[in-house]
Motif scaffolding. Sequence first.
Motif, PDB file in Angstrom:
ATOM      1  N   MET A 196       0.843  -1.178   0.000  1.00  9.93           N
ATOM      2  CA  MET A 196       0.000   0.000   0.000  1.00  9.93           C
ATOM      3  C   MET A 196       0.888   1.240   0.000  1.00  9.93           C
ATOM      4  O   MET A 196       1.829   1.336   0.761  1.00  9.93           O
ATOM      5  N   LYS A 197       0.558   2.180  -0.867  1.00  6.78           N
ATOM      6  CA  LYS A 197       1.287   3.439  -0.932  1.00  6.78           C
ATOM      7  C   LYS A 197       0.478   4.527  -0.239  1.00  6.78           C
ATOM      8  O   LYS A 197      -0.743   4.490  -0.229  1.00  6.78           O
ATOM      9  N   THR A 198       1.172   5.480   0.302  1.00  2.51           N
ATOM     10  CA  THR A 198       0.533   6.660   0.879  1.00  2.51           C
ATOM     11  C   THR A 198       0.869   7.837  -0.012  1.00  2.51           C
ATOM     12  O   THR A 198       2.025   8.002  -0.409  1.00  2.51           O
ATOM     13  N   ILE A 199      -0.133   8.617  -0.368  1.00  2.00           N
ATOM     14  CA  ILE A 199       0.119   9.818  -1.163  1.00  2.00           C
ATOM     15  C   ILE A 199      -0.224  11.049  -0.333  1.00  2.00           C
ATOM     16  O   ILE A 199      -1.004  10.986   0.615  1.00  2.00           O
ATOM     17  N   HIS A 200       0.376  12.139  -0.706  1.00  2.26           N
ATOM     18  CA  HIS A 200       0.128  13.419  -0.054  1.00  2.26           C
ATOM     19  C   HIS A 200      -0.654  14.294  -1.038  1.00  2.26           C
ATOM     20  O   HIS A 200      -0.409  14.222  -2.242  1.00  2.26           O
ATOM     21  N   TYR A 201      -1.565  15.084  -0.521  1.00  2.00           N
ATOM     22  CA  TYR A 201      -2.414  15.875  -1.411  1.00  2.00           C
ATOM     23  C   TYR A 201      -2.791  17.202  -0.765  1.00  2.00           C
ATOM     24  O   TYR A 201      -2.667  17.376   0.451  1.00  2.00           O
ATOM     25  N   THR A 202      -3.245  18.105  -1.606  1.00  2.33           N
ATOM     26  CA  THR A 202      -3.906  19.317  -1.145  1.00  2.33           C
ATOM     27  C   THR A 202      -5.339  19.259  -1.665  1.00  2.33           C
ATOM     28  O   THR A 202      -5.623  18.593  -2.660  1.00  2.33           O
ATOM     29  N   LEU A 203      -6.209  19.948  -0.979  1.00  2.00           N
ATOM     30  CA  LEU A 203      -7.618  19.966  -1.365  1.00  2.00           C
ATOM     31  C   LEU A 203      -8.124  21.387  -1.195  1.00  2.00           C
ATOM     32  O   LEU A 203      -7.916  21.998  -0.145  1.00  2.00           O
ATOM     33  N   HIS A 204      -8.735  21.920  -2.239  1.00  2.48           N
ATOM     34  CA  HIS A 204      -9.287  23.271  -2.134  1.00  2.48           C
ATOM     35  C   HIS A 204     -10.568  23.377  -2.953  1.00  2.48           C
ATOM     36  O   HIS A 204     -10.823  22.571  -3.832  1.00  2.48           O
ATOM     37  N   ARG A 205     -11.356  24.368  -2.604  1.00  4.63           N
ATOM     38  CA  ARG A 205     -12.613  24.627  -3.300  1.00  4.63           C
ATOM     39  C   ARG A 205     -12.347  25.568  -4.453  1.00  4.63           C
ATOM     40  O   ARG A 205     -11.634  26.565  -4.297  1.00  4.63           O
ATOM     41  N   ALA A 250      -8.510  18.244  -5.846  1.00  5.64           N
ATOM     42  CA  ALA A 250      -7.506  17.498  -5.097  1.00  5.64           C
ATOM     43  C   ALA A 250      -6.258  17.394  -5.963  1.00  5.64           C
ATOM     44  O   ALA A 250      -6.333  16.929  -7.105  1.00  5.64           O
ATOM     45  N   GLN A 251      -5.128  17.831  -5.427  1.00  6.91           N
ATOM     46  CA  GLN A 251      -3.857  17.827  -6.148  1.00  6.91           C
ATOM     47  C   GLN A 251      -2.880  16.920  -5.411  1.00  6.91           C
ATOM     48  O   GLN A 251      -2.620  17.130  -4.230  1.00  6.91           O
ATOM     49  N   CYS A 252      -2.349  15.927  -6.097  1.00  8.64           N
ATOM     50  CA  CYS A 252      -1.354  15.037  -5.506  1.00  8.64           C
ATOM     51  C   CYS A 252      -0.012  15.754  -5.462  1.00  8.64           C
ATOM     52  O   CYS A 252       0.407  16.361  -6.443  1.00  8.64           O
ATOM     53  N   LEU A 253       0.654  15.709  -4.328  1.00  5.94           N
ATOM     54  CA  LEU A 253       1.963  16.336  -4.185  1.00  5.94           C
ATOM     55  C   LEU A 253       3.094  15.400  -4.610  1.00  5.94           C
ATOM     56  O   LEU A 253       4.193  15.852  -4.902  1.00  5.94           O
ATOM     57  N   ASP A 254       2.825  14.106  -4.651  1.00  7.99           N
ATOM     58  CA  ASP A 254       3.850  13.127  -4.998  1.00  7.99           C
ATOM     59  C   ASP A 254       4.006  12.949  -6.506  1.00  7.99           C
ATOM     60  O   ASP A 254       5.094  12.655  -6.985  1.00  7.99           O
ATOM     61  N   GLN A 306       9.263  17.812   3.221  1.00  5.64           N
ATOM     62  CA  GLN A 306       8.842  19.115   3.750  1.00  5.64           C
ATOM     63  C   GLN A 306       7.688  19.638   2.905  1.00  5.64           C
ATOM     64  O   GLN A 306       7.750  19.609   1.679  1.00  5.64           O
ATOM     65  N   VAL A 307       6.646  20.097   3.560  1.00  2.00           N
ATOM     66  CA  VAL A 307       5.513  20.687   2.881  1.00  2.00           C
ATOM     67  C   VAL A 307       5.222  22.031   3.537  1.00  2.00           C
ATOM     68  O   VAL A 307       5.178  22.132   4.764  1.00  2.00           O
ATOM     69  N   SER A 308       5.064  23.052   2.724  1.00  4.51           N
ATOM     70  CA  SER A 308       4.743  24.384   3.237  1.00  4.51           C
ATOM     71  C   SER A 308       3.489  24.882   2.547  1.00  4.51           C
ATOM     72  O   SER A 308       3.183  24.490   1.422  1.00  4.51           O
ATOM     73  N   SER A 309       2.785  25.748   3.212  1.00  3.20           N
ATOM     74  CA  SER A 309       1.659  26.412   2.562  1.00  3.20           C
ATOM     75  C   SER A 309       1.742  27.890   2.917  1.00  3.20           C
ATOM     76  O   SER A 309       2.317  28.268   3.924  1.00  3.20           O
ATOM     77  N   GLY A 310       1.207  28.706   2.072  1.00  2.91           N
ATOM     78  CA  GLY A 310       1.271  30.137   2.318  1.00  2.91           C
ATOM     79  C   GLY A 310       0.515  30.867   1.220  1.00  2.91           C
ATOM     80  O   GLY A 310      -0.261  30.272   0.482  1.00  2.91           O
ATOM     81  N   GLU A 311       0.771  32.144   1.126  1.00  4.65           N
ATOM     82  CA  GLU A 311       0.129  32.923   0.091  1.00  4.65           C
ATOM     83  C   GLU A 311       1.131  33.902  -0.495  1.00  4.65           C
ATOM     84  O   GLU A 311       2.094  34.286   0.163  1.00  4.65           O
ATOM     85  N   LEU A 312       0.909  34.264  -1.741  1.00  4.45           N
ATOM     86  CA  LEU A 312       1.764  35.210  -2.436  1.00  4.45           C
ATOM     87  C   LEU A 312       0.885  36.323  -2.998  1.00  4.45           C
ATOM     88  O   LEU A 312      -0.232  36.074  -3.442  1.00  4.45           O
TER      89      LEU A 312
END
Length: 67
Positions: free
Chosen positions: A1-10, A17-21, A58-64
């Motif tokens: 089983m693999k684990t994936i990382h994602y972001t989710l936004h409206r 849903a965007q996969c980070l891997d 490492q995962v970061s979130s922020g705004e520009l």
Amino acid sequence: MKTIHYTLHREDDDFVAQCLDYDVSSFGSTEQKALANLKEAVELYLEDSDEPTPKISQVSSGELSIA
């Protein structure tokens, strides 16, 4: 089983849903549908790929601000 990382936004009326891997994304009318669609999209992507699973350290979130 693999684990994936994602972001989710409206986005408008859908959830994205965007996969980070891997360079894979999907959407759905609910968070659950978007994540289920992402899982299926990543599984299909991996069936056709010999790409090794990257290790996310490492995962970061922020705004520009843009002009």
